[in-house]
Write an enzyme that holds these catalytic residues in place. Structure first.
Site, PDB file in Angstrom:
ATOM      1  N   SER A  57       0.832  -1.210   0.000  1.00 47.97           N
ATOM      2  CA  SER A  57       0.000   0.000   0.000  1.00 47.97           C
ATOM      3  C   SER A  57       0.861   1.253   0.000  1.00 47.97           C
ATOM      4  CB  SER A  57      -0.955   0.006   1.195  1.00 47.97           C
ATOM      5  OG  SER A  57      -0.237   0.170   2.381  1.00 47.97           O
ATOM      6  N   ASP A  58       0.206   2.364  -0.290  1.00 43.97           N
ATOM      7  CA  ASP A  58       0.887   3.657  -0.275  1.00 43.97           C
ATOM      8  C   ASP A  58      -0.142   4.735   0.056  1.00 43.97           C
ATOM      9  OD1 ASP A  58       3.697   4.814  -1.140  1.00 43.97           O
ATOM     10  OD2 ASP A  58       2.170   6.256  -1.777  1.00 43.97           O
ATOM     11  N   THR A  59       0.281   5.721   0.831  1.00 39.45           N
ATOM     12  CA  THR A  59      -0.614   6.811   1.232  1.00 39.45           C
ATOM     13  C   THR A  59      -0.030   8.142   0.813  1.00 39.45           C
ATOM     14  OG1 THR A  59      -1.328   5.525   3.168  1.00 39.45           O
ATOM     15  CG2 THR A  59      -1.783   7.889   3.219  1.00 39.45           C
ATOM     16  N   GLY A  91      -3.727   3.775  -1.446  1.00 38.22           N
ATOM     17  CA  GLY A  91      -3.908   2.721  -2.443  1.00 38.22           C
ATOM     18  C   GLY A  91      -3.468   1.405  -1.836  1.00 38.22           C
TER      19      GLY A  91
END
Length: 195
Positions: free
Chosen positions: A72-74, A109
């Site tokens: 994931s990535d923020t 995501g």
């Protein structure tokens, strides 16, 4: 909670590790370094999912049938511009003051990689800060040192409790992992079950 698959979290973020644990699942952590580069013309709101998918690529062809890998990535988006992690305390101060009296977006995501396919999605939360004085911003940065956080703040820290006026969307998404959406996906994909 019954786990039908082994879960691997590919994240060094202590917040993501803590959050995934809140879903009452057991998981291993595997870290793989990648260059988090995205096409400059990409819509900022699509960047987190793009990066989550990019992070998953290092596991291509290496996921066992009984396993799922979560990447994931923020990102924080203010005025349609991505605010990354601050380079130093001065940069952090500038970022926090830029968010004062504004509404911004936090997008995470997520990609779930199975042995034969991937599922990805994004979660969007809207965050409104009330006015933040320079004194308050300096206090927060000096005490909490948010240099490892996108947008230079953590919703779970003092500034979140003292200065966030309104949140529309998932609180945990702002911390780094949209737990409700992730739980529902894990259930739908039969990674976990209650019976």
């Amino acid at each position: 909670m019954i786990q039908n698959k082994k879960i691997i979290l590919a994240s060094k973020s202590p917040r993501r590790q803590e959050l995934l644990g809140k879903l009452d699942v057991t998981f291993d952590i595997q870290l793989k370094d990648i260059d988090e580069v995205f096409p400059p013309e990409l819509d900022p709101f699509k960047v987190p999912e793009y990066l989550a998918l990019l992070k998953s690529e290092v596991f291509n062809g290496k996921v066992a049938e009984d396993t799922v890998v979560i990447t994931s990535d923020t990102v924080v988006i203010n005025n349609n511009k991505i605010m990354g992690k601050p380079s130093d305390a001065t940069d952090a101060l500038s970022m926090v003051l830029e968010l004062s009296e504004k509404t911004h977006f936090v997008i995470t995501g997520v990609c779930l990689q199975f042995s034969n396919r991937k599922i990805s999605f994004s979660s969007v939360s809207e965050v409104e800060f009330e006015s933040i004085s320079e004194q308050e911003a300096k206090y927060y940065i000096d005490k909490f040192k948010p240099l490892d956080k996108a947008g230079a703040y953590g919703v779970q820290e003092w500034i979140g409790q003292a200065k966030i006026k309104r949140i529309n969307g998932c609180y945990y998404n702002i911390m780094g992992l949209p737990l409700n959406a992730l739980y529902n996906t894990l259930i739908e994909e039969k990674v976990i079950s209650l019976a």
